[in-house]
Design a protein around this motif. Structure first.
Motif, short mmCIF file in Angstrom:
data_model
loop_
_atom_site.label_atom_id
_atom_site.label_comp_id
_atom_site.label_asym_id
_atom_site.label_seq_id
_atom_site.Cartn_x
_atom_site.Cartn_y
_atom_site.Cartn_z
N ARG A 55 48.05 -28.65 17.60
CA ARG A 55 47.94 -28.00 16.29
C ARG A 55 46.75 -27.03 16.31
O ARG A 55 45.72 -27.24 15.66
N HIS A 100 46.24 -24.29 14.95
CA HIS A 100 45.89 -23.70 13.66
C HIS A 100 44.73 -24.44 13.01
O HIS A 100 43.85 -23.83 12.38
N TRP A 114 43.51 -31.35 6.12
CA TRP A 114 43.63 -29.95 6.50
C TRP A 114 45.04 -29.68 7.02
O TRP A 114 45.59 -30.46 7.80
N GLY A 115 45.60 -28.58 6.60
CA GLY A 115 46.93 -28.18 7.06
C GLY A 115 47.02 -26.67 7.07
O GLY A 115 46.38 -26.00 7.87
N GLU A 116 47.81 -26.11 6.16
CA GLU A 116 47.86 -24.66 6.04
C GLU A 116 46.55 -24.10 5.48
O GLU A 116 46.23 -22.93 5.67
N THR A 117 45.82 -24.94 4.78
CA THR A 117 44.50 -24.56 4.27
C THR A 117 43.48 -25.62 4.68
O THR A 117 43.83 -26.74 5.03
N ASN A 127 39.73 -24.42 -0.91
CA ASN A 127 40.86 -24.49 0.03
C ASN A 127 41.11 -23.09 0.58
O ASN A 127 41.71 -22.25 -0.09
N THR A 140 42.54 -20.34 3.49
CA THR A 140 43.53 -20.09 4.52
C THR A 140 42.87 -19.41 5.70
O THR A 140 41.72 -18.94 5.61
#
Length: 243
Positions: free
Chosen positions: A16, A18, A217-220, A235, A237
């Motif tokens: 991951r 990202h 944490w993920g897309e943000t 949050n 990006t």
């Protein structure tokens, strides 16, 4: 401006990238502005020992070390995924390891910090597992196994964890309200900050308790910024750099 950052549940892993990019962005752009940074567990998706080496681990160490060398203290509490992070890793990047529960003075408000997994007492199966893996002799034995063996064991545990989550209700995996109240009383605080449940939110609990849950944490990213006058979530990006 006085500010302190709290983060948790990044679950960094090689598959991951990202998340690593988000962490890099935060550590280079925002974290240097803070007085202190607290990482409340599960920085990594899994940790099998301080002797493990990878490009991911090296970069995370470097990012934290650059921050602490700039004079920003960085504190770490173990999560349920990275509870084996030890002194070798901490010393390599200047982290200060904290116990399971830690009370700090947060701009005049005594505040209890924890990862949050110990608050989920309704998940009896997990609490039984946690008690076993936190036994010193089990940890010593595991850490003295060959690295390849530990990797295989870790993958089996992760697969079993994913399977178990599908069978558990969201209520079981959340904190137990009565136990949270007990912890507030035990540590003589009215404010608590924790992660683990991935449910970013402010909880106002009568008559005067405040429980703050950090997001994952993920897309943000999920940052908690605390100043002497405010408490807010940020949050962000991932910002793409031109060129």
């Amino acid at each position: 401006m006085q500010k302190t950052y709290f983060i948790a549940d990044l679950h960094l892993s090689e598959n991951r990238p990202h998340l690593l990019a988000l962490f890099r962005q935060f550590m280079q752009e925002q974290a240097p502005e803070a007085e202190k940074l607290y990482i409340l567990g599960d920085l990594f998706d899994f940790w099998i020992g301080d002797d493990e080496q990878s490009d991911l681990i090296s970069e995370v160490q470097q990012l934290i070390r650059h921050l602490t060398e700039k004079g920003v203290p960085c504190y770490f509490q173990h999560g349920n995924r990275d509870f084996l992070i030890g002194k070798k890793f901490a010393n390599a990047c200047g982290l200060t390891l904290l116990p399971t529960y830690q009370v700090i003075d947060l701009y005049g408000t005594p505040t209890l910090l924890c990862h949050g997994d110990t608050l989920c007492v309704d998940d009896v199966k997990y609490q039984h597992y946690r008690k076993k893996v936190h036994q010193n002799w089990r940890q010593w034995l595991f850490l003295h196994l060959p690295l390849k063996v530990r990797l295989k064991i870790a993958e089996k545990i992760r697969a079993k964890s994913r399977q178990d989550k599908q069978l558990k209700s969201t209520e079981i995996m959340d904190v137990n309200a009565a136990f949270v109240q007990q912890i507030f009383t035990q540590f003589h605080v009215t404010q608590m900050i924790h992660g683990h449940t991935h449910r970013q939110k402010h909880h106002e609990i009568p008559p005067h308790f405040h429980r703050i849950v950090l997001g994952d944490w993920g897309e943000t990213s999920s940052l908690l910024e605390v100043t002497p006058h405010s408490i807010e979530f940020i949050n962000d990006t991932l910002r793409r750099k031109n060129g």
